[in-house]
Design a protein around this motif. Structure first.
Motif, short mmCIF file in Angstrom:
data_model
loop_
_atom_site.label_atom_id
_atom_site.label_comp_id
_atom_site.label_asym_id
_atom_site.label_seq_id
_atom_site.Cartn_x
_atom_site.Cartn_y
_atom_site.Cartn_z
N SER A 1 13.71 42.90 29.71
CA SER A 1 13.37 42.53 31.08
C SER A 1 14.62 42.06 31.84
O SER A 1 14.82 42.40 33.01
CB SER A 1 12.29 41.44 31.06
OG SER A 1 11.93 41.08 32.37
N ASP A 2 15.48 41.31 31.16
CA ASP A 2 16.72 40.84 31.80
C ASP A 2 17.69 41.99 32.06
O ASP A 2 18.44 41.96 33.03
CB ASP A 2 17.39 39.76 30.94
CG ASP A 2 16.72 38.41 31.09
OD1 ASP A 2 16.36 38.05 32.22
OD2 ASP A 2 16.57 37.70 30.08
N VAL A 3 17.69 42.98 31.18
CA VAL A 3 18.53 44.17 31.41
C VAL A 3 18.02 44.91 32.65
O VAL A 3 18.81 45.28 33.53
CB VAL A 3 18.51 45.10 30.18
CG1 VAL A 3 19.21 46.42 30.48
CG2 VAL A 3 19.16 44.41 28.98
N TYR B 1 22.78 41.99 41.44
CA TYR B 1 22.91 40.58 41.08
C TYR B 1 21.85 39.74 41.82
O TYR B 1 21.11 40.25 42.64
CB TYR B 1 24.32 40.09 41.45
CG TYR B 1 25.41 40.82 40.70
CD1 TYR B 1 25.79 40.42 39.42
CD2 TYR B 1 26.06 41.93 41.26
CE1 TYR B 1 26.78 41.09 38.73
CE2 TYR B 1 27.05 42.60 40.57
CZ TYR B 1 27.42 42.18 39.30
OH TYR B 1 28.39 42.83 38.61
N ARG B 2 21.85 38.44 41.53
CA ARG B 2 20.93 37.54 42.24
C ARG B 2 21.47 37.13 43.60
O ARG B 2 20.75 36.52 44.38
CB ARG B 2 20.72 36.27 41.40
CG ARG B 2 20.04 36.52 40.07
CD ARG B 2 20.02 35.23 39.25
NE ARG B 2 19.31 35.42 37.99
CZ ARG B 2 19.13 34.46 37.09
NH1 ARG B 2 19.62 33.24 37.31
NH2 ARG B 2 18.47 34.69 35.99
N ASN B 3 22.73 37.43 43.87
CA ASN B 3 23.38 36.77 45.01
C ASN B 3 23.57 37.65 46.25
O ASN B 3 24.33 37.29 47.13
CB ASN B 3 24.74 36.20 44.57
CG ASN B 3 25.74 37.29 44.22
OD1 ASN B 3 25.43 38.48 44.30
ND2 ASN B 3 26.93 36.89 43.81
N ILE C 1 15.84 39.76 40.11
CA ILE C 1 15.69 38.82 39.00
C ILE C 1 14.36 39.17 38.33
O ILE C 1 13.48 39.74 38.99
CB ILE C 1 15.70 37.36 39.53
CG1 ILE C 1 15.81 36.33 38.40
CG2 ILE C 1 14.48 37.07 40.40
CD1 ILE C 1 16.11 34.90 38.91
N ASP C 2 14.21 38.85 37.06
CA ASP C 2 12.88 39.06 36.47
C ASP C 2 12.11 37.75 36.48
O ASP C 2 12.69 36.66 36.52
CB ASP C 2 12.97 39.65 35.05
CG ASP C 2 13.55 38.68 34.03
OD1 ASP C 2 14.52 37.97 34.37
OD2 ASP C 2 13.05 38.63 32.90
N VAL C 3 10.78 37.86 36.51
CA VAL C 3 9.93 36.67 36.62
C VAL C 3 9.60 36.19 35.21
O VAL C 3 8.63 36.61 34.60
CB VAL C 3 8.65 36.96 37.43
CG1 VAL C 3 7.83 35.67 37.58
CG2 VAL C 3 8.99 37.54 38.79
N SER C 4 10.46 35.32 34.68
CA SER C 4 10.20 34.75 33.36
C SER C 4 9.71 33.31 33.46
O SER C 4 8.85 32.88 32.71
CB SER C 4 11.43 34.84 32.47
OG SER C 4 12.56 34.29 33.11
N ASP C 5 10.23 32.54 34.40
CA ASP C 5 9.87 31.12 34.50
C ASP C 5 8.81 30.83 35.55
O ASP C 5 8.31 29.71 35.62
CB ASP C 5 11.11 30.28 34.83
CG ASP C 5 12.12 30.32 33.70
OD1 ASP C 5 11.70 30.52 32.54
OD2 ASP C 5 13.31 30.16 33.97
#
Ligand SMILES: [Mg+2]
Length: 348
Positions: free
Chosen positions: A86-88, A160-162, A237-241
């Motif tokens: 998922s992070d990849v 990226y996230r930015n 971003i992936d939704v993990s948290d």
């Protein structure tokens, strides 16, 4: 529960470290052209030619990230791979290889590890990735699983996230909150089981949410879909948290604000009905539950026409100037500041 399922119990000490890794990975196949050498030498050898390589790693600890009283080992093996992939995918990359290392106590027989690795092998086959290495060692307490995943992406196609800009649209794949509600059901049934082990729970009304908890899938399809649609997200971003903490990551790193619309948050009907049953607010669950492994990303408004008809994607808000802050706009049209309250593994 492990003991119930495995009549045969082969002690790990009968194999030794080298015998164990060879035994557990003997059926694993190499399919990626970038894998020159997988398991079997001092190190794996990879050749990504001109591609960029993304690397991500995750550590899963028994009692912190999983509970073996209701998580089957095969599912755990599968999930340990999926959460890394998922992070990849969140980098807009294609997943290619993983390494898997475990620390295990002697309360686990070989047959239990075979179950774990069967789940790992299934995930490798489903996602088309190679298992190229790993290590096993003994643990004096529980089970630890460390997975490192690699992926490839063309130069400048990584996300990226930015990169989010004011006025960009905020988009999420799939639906949210199911994994958290699946966990609530499993925790409840565990308590019932303690009181009455003969009780056979009817889990039929909860099949989707339990599957989302025990056997989540990562969105391999979304980077491919976005490429087909000709959309490059500005941030991802992936939704993990949980949705709220992921929104905060994008906003902080991109130096933007955000309006998130409560009525737009995608929820499965099983999540809504289970929230009613547990008397939990479904928006809170979507915001803070986590473990959805959906992708959250921002796109330019110019790209809206390309994604608007797609049933996999939902526009849930838009980005603003940083000075305007991050808010949930409720159904009653009130504005509530978004705060991160996701899974707090460190606040036991
Ligand atoms: Mg992530």
């Amino acid at each position: 529960m492990i003991e119930d399922k495995n009549q045969q119990r082969t002690q790990l000490s009968d194999l030794g470290e080298f015998g164990l890794i060879d035994h557990l990975t003997q059926n694993f196949k190499i399919t990626q052209s970038s894998t020159v050498k997988g398991i079997g030498d001092d190190a794996a050898v990879l050749n990504f030619e001109n591609k960029r390589v993304v690397v991500t790693t995750d550590l899963l600890v028994e009692g912190v990230h999983f509970d073996l009283s209701y998580v089957p080992l095969k599912h755990l093996g599968y999930k340990s791979i999926v959460v890394n992939l998922s992070d990849v995918f969140a980098m807009n990359a294609k997943a290619t290889q993983v390494t898997v290392s475990i620390a295990v106590s002697n309360r686990f027989p070989l047959e239990a590890l075979e179950e774990l690795y069967a789940g790992i092998e299934t995930a490798a086959n489903v996602y088309g990735i190679d298992v190229i290495g790993g290590d096993t060692t003994s643990s004096t307490t529980g089970l630890l699983i460390s997975v490192t995943a690699l992926g490839e992406v063309e130069a400048n196609e990584e996300v990226y996230r930015n990169g989010a800009k004011s006025n960009d649209l905020l988009v999420v794949s799939g639906d949210l909150g199911a994994a958290y509600m699946g966990l609530q059901v499993l925790e409840r049934e565990k308590e019932v089981y303690k009181v009455n082990p003969n009780n056979q729970p009817d889990l039929e009304p909860y099949t989707y949410i339990i599957e989302r908890q025990l056997k989540p899938e990562a969105r391999k399809d979304i980077p491919v879909l976005l490429a087909e649609l000709g959309v490059k997200p500005t941030a991802m971003i992936d939704v993990s948290d949980g949705l709220s903490s992921e929104i905060i990551h994008i906003c902080k790193q991109s130096e933007v604000g955000c309006d998130l619309y409560e009525e737009k948050i995608p929820l499965d009907p099983q999540v809504i009905s289970t929230c009613e049953e547990f008397d939990i607010d479904s928006t809170t669950v979507a915001l803070n539950g986590g473990e959805d492994y959906e992708l959250l990303f921002t796109i330019s408004q110019d790209d809206y026409v390309k994604i608007k008809a797609n049933p996999n994607l939902t526009v849930i808000g838009h980005m603003k100037q940083a000075s305007e802050g991050m808010h949930l706009v409720t159904r009653a049209d009130t504005r509530i500041p978004i705060k991160a309250q996701g899974w707090k593994n460190f606040n036991a």
